[in-house]
Design a protein around this motif. Structure first.
Motif, PDB file in Angstrom:
ATOM      1  N   ALA A 206       0.829  -1.204   0.000  1.00  0.00           N
ATOM      2  CA  ALA A 206       0.000   0.000   0.000  1.00  0.00           C
ATOM      3  C   ALA A 206       0.867   1.258   0.000  1.00  0.00           C
ATOM      4  O   ALA A 206       1.846   1.352   0.743  1.00  0.00           O
ATOM      5  CB  ALA A 206      -0.918  -0.002   1.216  1.00  0.00           C
ATOM      6  N   GLY A 207       0.522   2.205  -0.875  1.00  0.00           N
ATOM      7  CA  GLY A 207       1.195   3.500  -0.917  1.00  0.00           C
ATOM      8  C   GLY A 207       2.442   3.554  -1.753  1.00  0.00           C
ATOM      9  O   GLY A 207       3.055   4.614  -1.876  1.00  0.00           O
ATOM     10  N   SER A 208       2.842   2.433  -2.345  1.00  0.00           N
ATOM     11  CA  SER A 208       4.098   2.414  -3.096  1.00  0.00           C
ATOM     12  C   SER A 208       3.851   2.622  -4.587  1.00  0.00           C
ATOM     13  O   SER A 208       2.764   2.383  -5.093  1.00  0.00           O
ATOM     14  CB  SER A 208       4.835   1.092  -2.862  1.00  0.00           C
ATOM     15  OG  SER A 208       4.052   0.005  -3.314  1.00  0.00           O
ATOM     16  N   ILE A 209       4.870   3.109  -5.254  1.00  0.00           N
ATOM     17  CA  ILE A 209       4.862   3.286  -6.704  1.00  0.00           C
ATOM     18  C   ILE A 209       6.167   2.706  -7.251  1.00  0.00           C
ATOM     19  O   ILE A 209       7.227   2.987  -6.687  1.00  0.00           O
ATOM     20  CB  ILE A 209       4.723   4.777  -7.078  1.00  0.00           C
ATOM     21  CG1 ILE A 209       3.329   5.295  -6.660  1.00  0.00           C
ATOM     22  CG2 ILE A 209       4.938   4.990  -8.559  1.00  0.00           C
ATOM     23  CD1 ILE A 209       3.115   6.756  -6.955  1.00  0.00           C
ATOM     24  N   PRO A 210       6.134   1.884  -8.325  1.00  0.00           N
ATOM     25  CA  PRO A 210       4.963   1.548  -9.128  1.00  0.00           C
ATOM     26  C   PRO A 210       3.967   0.679  -8.364  1.00  0.00           C
ATOM     27  O   PRO A 210       4.318   0.048  -7.359  1.00  0.00           O
ATOM     28  CB  PRO A 210       5.552   0.783 -10.312  1.00  0.00           C
ATOM     29  CG  PRO A 210       6.817   0.184  -9.774  1.00  0.00           C
ATOM     30  CD  PRO A 210       7.352   1.201  -8.812  1.00  0.00           C
ATOM     31  N   VAL A 211       2.744   0.683  -8.867  1.00  0.00           N
ATOM     32  CA  VAL A 211       1.672   0.019  -8.135  1.00  0.00           C
ATOM     33  C   VAL A 211       1.704  -1.492  -8.314  1.00  0.00           C
ATOM     34  O   VAL A 211       1.129  -2.218  -7.518  1.00  0.00           O
ATOM     35  CB  VAL A 211       0.306   0.574  -8.559  1.00  0.00           C
ATOM     36  CG1 VAL A 211       0.193   2.045  -8.208  1.00  0.00           C
ATOM     37  CG2 VAL A 211       0.076   0.385 -10.061  1.00  0.00           C
ATOM     38  N   THR A 212       2.367  -1.953  -9.383  1.00  0.00           N
ATOM     39  CA  THR A 212       2.497  -3.390  -9.604  1.00  0.00           C
ATOM     40  C   THR A 212       3.885  -3.695 -10.148  1.00  0.00           C
ATOM     41  O   THR A 212       4.582  -2.819 -10.658  1.00  0.00           O
ATOM     42  CB  THR A 212       1.468  -3.911 -10.626  1.00  0.00           C
ATOM     43  OG1 THR A 212       1.658  -3.239 -11.874  1.00  0.00           O
ATOM     44  CG2 THR A 212       0.044  -3.720 -10.138  1.00  0.00           C
ATOM     45  N   SER A 213       4.251  -4.944 -10.031  1.00  0.00           N
ATOM     46  CA  SER A 213       5.465  -5.431 -10.679  1.00  0.00           C
ATOM     47  C   SER A 213       5.168  -6.824 -11.217  1.00  0.00           C
ATOM     48  O   SER A 213       4.153  -7.431 -10.873  1.00  0.00           O
ATOM     49  CB  SER A 213       6.641  -5.467  -9.697  1.00  0.00           C
ATOM     50  OG  SER A 213       6.355  -6.360  -8.618  1.00  0.00           O
ATOM     51  N   PHE A 214       6.057  -7.319 -12.062  1.00  0.00           N
ATOM     52  CA  PHE A 214       5.872  -8.643 -12.637  1.00  0.00           C
ATOM     53  C   PHE A 214       7.109  -9.488 -12.398  1.00  0.00           C
ATOM     54  O   PHE A 214       8.247  -8.997 -12.469  1.00  0.00           O
ATOM     55  CB  PHE A 214       5.614  -8.556 -14.146  1.00  0.00           C
ATOM     56  CG  PHE A 214       4.225  -8.101 -14.505  1.00  0.00           C
ATOM     57  CD1 PHE A 214       3.182  -9.013 -14.594  1.00  0.00           C
ATOM     58  CD2 PHE A 214       3.964  -6.760 -14.745  1.00  0.00           C
ATOM     59  CE1 PHE A 214       1.909  -8.609 -14.931  1.00  0.00           C
ATOM     60  CE2 PHE A 214       2.693  -6.341 -15.079  1.00  0.00           C
ATOM     61  CZ  PHE A 214       1.662  -7.267 -15.168  1.00  0.00           C
ATOM     62  N   LEU A 215       6.883 -10.757 -12.129  1.00  0.00           N
ATOM     63  CA  LEU A 215       7.941 -11.754 -12.146  1.00  0.00           C
ATOM     64  C   LEU A 215       7.884 -12.458 -13.493  1.00  0.00           C
ATOM     65  O   LEU A 215       6.833 -12.964 -13.887  1.00  0.00           O
ATOM     66  CB  LEU A 215       7.744 -12.767 -11.016  1.00  0.00           C
ATOM     67  CG  LEU A 215       7.920 -12.265  -9.577  1.00  0.00           C
ATOM     68  CD1 LEU A 215       7.629 -13.399  -8.595  1.00  0.00           C
ATOM     69  CD2 LEU A 215       9.331 -11.737  -9.370  1.00  0.00           C
ATOM     70  N   GLY A 216       8.981 -12.496 -14.202  1.00  0.00           N
ATOM     71  CA  GLY A 216       8.990 -13.071 -15.529  1.00  0.00           C
ATOM     72  C   GLY A 216       8.564 -12.054 -16.567  1.00  0.00           C
ATOM     73  O   GLY A 216       8.361 -10.869 -16.271  1.00  0.00           O
ATOM     74  N   SER A 217       8.415 -12.500 -17.800  1.00  0.00           N
ATOM     75  CA  SER A 217       8.034 -11.610 -18.886  1.00  0.00           C
ATOM     76  C   SER A 217       7.178 -12.370 -19.887  1.00  0.00           C
ATOM     77  O   SER A 217       7.256 -13.601 -19.991  1.00  0.00           O
ATOM     78  CB  SER A 217       9.270 -11.036 -19.583  1.00  0.00           C
ATOM     79  OG  SER A 217      10.061 -12.078 -20.125  1.00  0.00           O
ATOM     80  N   GLU A 218       6.359 -11.610 -20.600  1.00  0.00           N
ATOM     81  CA  GLU A 218       5.492 -12.207 -21.611  1.00  0.00           C
ATOM     82  C   GLU A 218       6.316 -12.436 -22.874  1.00  0.00           C
ATOM     83  O   GLU A 218       6.866 -11.489 -23.435  1.00  0.00           O
ATOM     84  CB  GLU A 218       4.317 -11.279 -21.898  1.00  0.00           C
ATOM     85  CG  GLU A 218       3.147 -11.952 -22.578  1.00  0.00           C
ATOM     86  CD  GLU A 218       2.424 -12.936 -21.675  1.00  0.00           C
ATOM     87  OE1 GLU A 218       2.058 -14.020 -22.189  1.00  0.00           O
ATOM     88  OE2 GLU A 218       2.240 -12.639 -20.483  1.00  0.00           O
TER      89      GLU A 218
END
Length: 290
Positions: A206-218
């Motif tokens: 909560a409160g952090s930016i960026p709001v999401t991250s990803f493990l791996g890549s498409e």
């Protein structure tokens, strides 16, 4: 009842998706569309959805939008297409043409959608798939507006709704209008559910930016592998949680309404605490079987 035959079950296991024509009647589809029309007519558009932020306020906008989305798992909330509001926050198009989707708890809070989600037909379908303790994770009404309905890039649902072990997530996608090549039907890569998950969305604290991250890549996908799946109104498409699928932009004059929800086999399954969607005390994931 909507039990799968042995050949249908085998095809789903091989391809990772399966079309069941005529799952809902025209009257059932109309009832759902009429109910959505009532919800839209009475919707309350959040202030942050109407506001055009300056550059220095962009982080605030991101946080407002994230919280509105993150906290929608146990509510009925409205999500809009880009460019449908002017600088004053007024609609540039009719409100009913501005909405991208409504989510994520229609199955819990609206009697029409709860009835469809927990219908004897859906329960029989889940049992024929061998689900022992299925729960309903989320639900959405998708509009795919004429000319506005955007492309949905290739993805796996388990990227966003991750489980351990894999193979415990099932999408139910019901066409409430004909889904065609012109208005953005679904496309699948048959058999792509057997290769695991390419990436996972991680919900940021909560409160952090960026709001999401990803493990791996498409990975880059060969477009020639995708198979278009146009269906008539009332058809249901079963979607394995790891099958790769997409839809193109709606460039036609016709919308492509659909109701979709996800089931989770809860028996022996761990729901990732890093998923964007989490059950709450007010709304734990409800059992499908009643």
């Amino acid at each position: 009842m909507a039990c799968l035959s042995s050949s249908q079950l085998q095809k789903f296991q091989e391809d990772g998706f399966l079309v069941l024509d005529g799952f809902l009647s025209a009257d059932e589809c109309v009832a759902m569309q009429q109910r959505i029309g009532e919800l839209v007519a009475n919707m309350d558009v959040p202030l942050h959805c109407r506001t055009i932020f300056s550059t220095q306020d962009e982080q605030l906008k991101v946080l407002d939008n994230r919280d509105y989305f993150w906290n929608s798992g146990d509510k009925i909330r409205f999500f809009f297409e880009k460019g449908v509001f002017d600088e004053k926050g007024d609609f540039l198009v009719p409100p009913e043409k501005s909405i991208n989707k409504i989510g994520h708890a229609l199955h819990a809070h609206d009697p029409v959608f709860r009835s469809v989600t927990h219908s004897p037909k859906v329960q029989a379908l889940a049992k024929s798939l061998g689900l022992q303790m299925p729960v309903v994770v989320q639900s959405m009404y998708i509009f795919k507006q004429p000319h506005l309905g955007g492309e949905v890039t290739p993805h796996q649902d388990a990227t966003f709704l991750y489980t351990e072990p894999l193979g415990r997530l099932l999408g139910i996608w019901i066409a409430l209008e004909d889904a065609t090549l012109e208005n953005g039907c679904l496309w699948f890569i048959p058999g792509s559910h057997t290769s695991g998950v390419s990436r996972r969305l991680i919900r940021a604290p909560a409160g952090s930016i960026p709001v999401t991250s990803f493990l791996g890549s498409e990975p880059a996908r060969d477009n020639s592998l995708f198979v278009p799946t146009p269906v008539r109104r009332g058809a249901l498409i079963l979607i394995h949680g790891e099958v790769v699928h997409k839809s193109e932009q709606n460039l036609s004059d016709r919308s492509r309404h659909a109701y979709t929800f996800h089931l989770l086999e809860a028996l022996g399954t761990v729901w990732s605490p890093e998923n964007w969607l989490q059950p709450t005390a007010e709304l734990p994931f409800p059992p499908l079987y009643t």
